[in-house]
Design a protein around this motif. Structure first.
Motif, mmCIF file in Angstrom:
data_model
loop_
_atom_site.group_PDB
_atom_site.id
_atom_site.type_symbol
_atom_site.label_atom_id
_atom_site.label_comp_id
_atom_site.label_asym_id
_atom_site.label_seq_id
_atom_site.Cartn_x
_atom_site.Cartn_y
_atom_site.Cartn_z
ATOM 1 N N LEU A 440 4.385 -27.795 -65.900
ATOM 2 C CA LEU A 440 2.901 -28.451 -66.089
ATOM 3 C C LEU A 440 1.405 -28.002 -65.474
ATOM 4 C CD1 LEU A 440 4.296 -31.568 -63.806
ATOM 5 C CD2 LEU A 440 4.004 -31.638 -66.568
ATOM 6 N N LYS A 441 1.923 -26.854 -64.647
ATOM 7 C CA LYS A 441 0.516 -26.599 -63.873
ATOM 8 C C LYS A 441 -0.008 -25.601 -65.467
ATOM 9 C CE LYS A 441 -2.823 -23.733 -61.230
ATOM 10 N NZ LYS A 441 -3.623 -24.674 -61.084
ATOM 11 N N ILE A 442 0.869 -24.119 -65.752
ATOM 12 C CA ILE A 442 -0.110 -23.454 -67.189
ATOM 13 C C ILE A 442 0.595 -24.719 -68.010
ATOM 14 C CG2 ILE A 442 0.640 -21.825 -65.963
ATOM 15 C CD1 ILE A 442 3.123 -21.401 -67.801
ATOM 16 N N GLY A 443 0.165 -25.959 -68.224
ATOM 17 C CA GLY A 443 0.746 -26.728 -69.592
ATOM 18 C C GLY A 443 1.735 -26.281 -70.063
ATOM 19 N N MET A 444 2.632 -25.735 -70.445
ATOM 20 C CA MET A 444 4.075 -25.709 -71.244
ATOM 21 C C MET A 444 4.684 -27.467 -70.520
ATOM 22 S SD MET A 444 6.819 -22.829 -70.877
ATOM 23 C CE MET A 444 8.601 -23.211 -70.424
ATOM 24 N N TYR A 445 4.935 -28.272 -70.191
ATOM 25 C CA TYR A 445 4.812 -29.165 -70.049
ATOM 26 C C TYR A 445 4.654 -30.885 -70.339
ATOM 27 C CZ TYR A 445 9.740 -25.975 -68.717
ATOM 28 O OH TYR A 445 10.597 -25.399 -68.541
ATOM 29 N N ARG A 446 4.722 -31.634 -70.570
ATOM 30 C CA ARG A 446 3.818 -33.101 -70.314
ATOM 31 C C ARG A 446 5.652 -34.140 -69.450
ATOM 32 N NH1 ARG A 446 4.996 -31.949 -75.420
ATOM 33 N NH2 ARG A 446 6.009 -34.209 -75.367
ATOM 34 N N LYS A 447 4.554 -34.203 -68.754
ATOM 35 C CA LYS A 447 5.560 -35.257 -67.176
ATOM 36 C C LYS A 447 5.981 -35.962 -68.225
ATOM 37 C CE LYS A 447 3.386 -35.967 -63.003
ATOM 38 N NZ LYS A 447 2.682 -36.796 -62.454
ATOM 39 N N GLU A 448 5.612 -36.943 -69.365
ATOM 40 C CA GLU A 448 6.556 -37.735 -70.287
ATOM 41 C C GLU A 448 8.184 -37.031 -70.671
ATOM 42 O OE1 GLU A 448 3.085 -36.803 -72.597
ATOM 43 O OE2 GLU A 448 3.771 -37.668 -70.791
ATOM 44 N N GLN A 449 8.100 -35.593 -71.298
ATOM 45 C CA GLN A 449 8.498 -34.833 -71.552
ATOM 46 C C GLN A 449 10.092 -34.547 -70.912
ATOM 47 O OE1 GLN A 449 7.349 -30.667 -71.974
ATOM 48 N NE2 GLN A 449 9.209 -30.397 -73.143
ATOM 49 N N LEU A 450 9.883 -33.919 -69.040
ATOM 50 C CA LEU A 450 10.104 -34.310 -68.432
ATOM 51 C C LEU A 450 10.793 -35.585 -67.260
ATOM 52 C CD1 LEU A 450 8.291 -31.380 -66.383
ATOM 53 C CD2 LEU A 450 10.281 -30.789 -68.027
ATOM 54 N N PHE A 451 10.810 -36.284 -67.724
ATOM 55 C CA PHE A 451 11.319 -37.414 -66.764
ATOM 56 C C PHE A 451 11.232 -38.717 -67.355
ATOM 57 C CE2 PHE A 451 7.767 -35.004 -64.187
ATOM 58 C CZ PHE A 451 9.140 -34.153 -63.084
ATOM 59 N N ASP A 452 11.000 -39.634 -68.787
ATOM 60 C CA ASP A 452 11.322 -40.417 -69.506
ATOM 61 C C ASP A 452 12.346 -40.012 -69.911
ATOM 62 O OD1 ASP A 452 8.719 -41.157 -68.442
ATOM 63 O OD2 ASP A 452 7.806 -41.349 -70.625
ATOM 64 N N ASN A 453 13.349 -41.334 -69.585
ATOM 65 C CA ASN A 453 14.226 -41.002 -70.510
ATOM 66 C C ASN A 453 15.977 -40.623 -69.829
ATOM 67 O OD1 ASN A 453 13.915 -42.599 -72.727
ATOM 68 N ND2 ASN A 453 12.654 -41.656 -73.878
ATOM 69 N N ARG A 454 15.668 -40.558 -68.608
ATOM 70 C CA ARG A 454 16.350 -39.425 -67.932
ATOM 71 C C ARG A 454 18.255 -40.009 -67.926
ATOM 72 N NH1 ARG A 454 13.317 -36.698 -63.078
ATOM 73 N NH2 ARG A 454 15.580 -35.390 -63.566
ATOM 74 N N ASP A 455 18.472 -39.538 -68.398
ATOM 75 C CA ASP A 455 20.308 -40.229 -67.949
ATOM 76 C C ASP A 455 20.594 -39.424 -66.661
ATOM 77 O OD1 ASP A 455 20.793 -36.738 -68.035
ATOM 78 O OD2 ASP A 455 21.167 -36.428 -69.603
#
Length: 485
Positions: A440-455
């Motif tokens: 997230l710090k370097i802009g490679m991820y977005r929060k919704e990409q990592l934490f939404d719709n978790r199985d």
């Protein structure tokens, strides 16, 4: 394809993981280090061994998964928290690290009893040799050079950052600083009065910054073709909280390990515990901090180890559920695993383990069942203390760790605490938290990409309210008996 390297330097060993551009865990490598225990029961770690293992596991994971060093975009580090290190300005260890569970500084901590309430008000932590302040004071008195300090002091994260950046950066993050018993949770700075009280030179302490702050660059001593940023640092329990997506006030995670860390995110305002918990910082991001209430339990997964190694009742944890299925459902045995006293929220070092309510029907299966249930009972006590401190009703508990594979335990946890329990498919949450924050710090991820719709699997409470009340009252009686000494 670019990758983030997550390094988790824990009590038993060091692991490195790789996450790809989608945040998926694609590889890991592990290496254990020695537990140095002397005749007095002091527990230490070899700092040089730990550092070399960090380099080795990163090299191993890159090689095993055929990732080019040039494709590493950033590094995140999570670490065992209260373990305390001392080294010189060239990065050379001056003493073995004092491990968090080591109580050699007990006498020093007891010498400050009259300041206990003041210390708790400033730091959120009960006075204890568990925390680095007393450990640092012990090192200064017994191991380090006298006079003008040429030494540096810190937790394992600060030592690793210093070594990996070849001495260019001497920093820690707010989550680790908040566990030292030297950090003011109100001003978010080292507390000069406490440093003076414990005799710790402030010049020997690292600069404190956000968990996604600037921790410099490293080539991992030439393993990487070009320097990459160390873009995140956080304590291991905090990394697990972050990876579990517990980013809003009232969200709770429990790590089921040897012991357990139960954390509740309480938002951006400090709250003092009145029910036997500690207050710490979850993390700092972009100039804002989040606070947590935390309860730590000594014997959760360790109860299973006790069944296996000391009692010989099981050969492996795989035997637990079949044994519990054979147990007499009417048996009322309760195990209180206070082998070294009771920790949060009771904090009674004089409590003793006991088996309460045993009858003629209590045999191997019933004892195994009571031992597994003791894990959930202890965690429930902490959850109820959190609700009392925060005024927030806990609806969901997010969990991780090896014992969460025990379906009986997860269902019983849901039943006895009356909460929804979410068991994710992923593992390695401490390292994942550091990797996610770095990405997230370097802009490679977005929060919704990592934490939404978790199985993952969800356990809902099914126990009858009357039965729950009977079981919890029986547990309370057993705990009271364990403390009546």
């Amino acid at each position: 394809m670019k990758y983030i390297v997550g390094i988790d330097q824990s009590t038993q060993g060091t692991k490195a993981i790789l996450t790809d551009e989608a945040g998926r865990l694609v590889g890991r490598a592990d290496q254990r280090h020695r537990q140095l225990v002397n005749g007095q029961g002091w527990v230490s770690h070899d700092l040089e061994e730990i550092y070399q293992n960090v380099l080795a596991v990163v090299k191993e994971v890159l090689t095993a998964y055929e990732v080019r060093p040039a494709d590493v975009a950033a590094i995140g580090i999570s670490n065992q928290r209260e373990t305390t290190a001392a080294w010189d300005r060239k990065g050379r260890p001056l003493s073995p690290a004092i491990v968090w569970q080591c109580a050699r500084a007990k006498g020093i901590a007891e010498g400050f009893k009259e300041h206990g309430e003041e210390i708790r008000e400033i730091t959120g932590l009960p006075l204890s040799p568990f925390f680095p302040a007393a450990k640092m004071a012990w090192l200064i008195a017994n191991q380090l050079p006298k006079g003008e300090p040429e030494y540096l002091l810190g937790t394992i994260d600060a030592y690793l950052v210093y070594r990996l950046t070849e001495g260019a950066v001497f920093r820690t993050d707010v989550s680790n600083a908040s566990r030292t018993q030297l950090f003011n949770l109100h001003t978010l700075k080292w507390e000069e009065g406490l440093c003076r009280l414990f005799g710790i030179p402030m010049a020997a302490l690292p600069k404190v910054c956000d968990s996604n702050g600037d921790f410099g660059f490293t080539t991992l001593e030439g393993l990487l073709e070009h320097p990459v940023p160390i873009a995140a640092v956080m304590g291991d329990s905090h990394g697990a909280l972050f990876a579990q997506g517990c980013h809003r006030k009232g969200m709770v995670k429990t790590t089921y390990g040897t012991g357990s860390s139960i954390m509740m995110n309480i938002g951006e305002e400090y709250r003092k515990s009145s029910h036997g918990l500690a207050t710490s910082l979850a993390w700092g991001m972009d100039g804002k901090v989040s606070y947590v209430l935390e309860g730590n339990i000594n014997y959760t997964g360790a109860v299973i180890t006790w069944l296996q190694e000391e009692m010989g009742l099981i050969v492996s944890p795989a035997e637990l559920e079949p044994a519990i299925a054979r147990a007499n459902p009417e048996d009322a045995a309760v195990l209180v695993p206070a082998f070294t006293g009771l920790s949060a929220p009771h904090w009674d070092s004089d409590a003793r383990a006991l088996l309460y309510g045993m009858s003629r029907t209590t045999g191997r299966a019933e004892l195994i069942k009571a031992a597994v249930e003791s894990i959930a009972f202890q965690i429930t006590d902490v959850l109820k203390a959190m609700e009392a401190d925060s005024g927030i009703a806990i609806e969901e508990l997010r969990v991780d760790g090896g014992p969460t594979r025990n379906r009986y335990l997860m269902q019983f946890q849901s039943d006895i605490a009356k909460v929804r329990v979410r068991v994710p498919k992923a593992e390695e949450f401490s390292a994942l938290g550091a990797a996610y924050m770095a990405g997230l710090k370097i802009g490679m991820y977005r929060k919704e990409q990592l934490f939404d719709n978790r199985d993952g699997e969800i356990f809902q409470e099914k126990m009858d309210a009357k039965e729950r009340k009977i079981r919890r009252e029986r547990w309370k009686k057993a705990v009271a008996l364990s403390r009546s000494r």
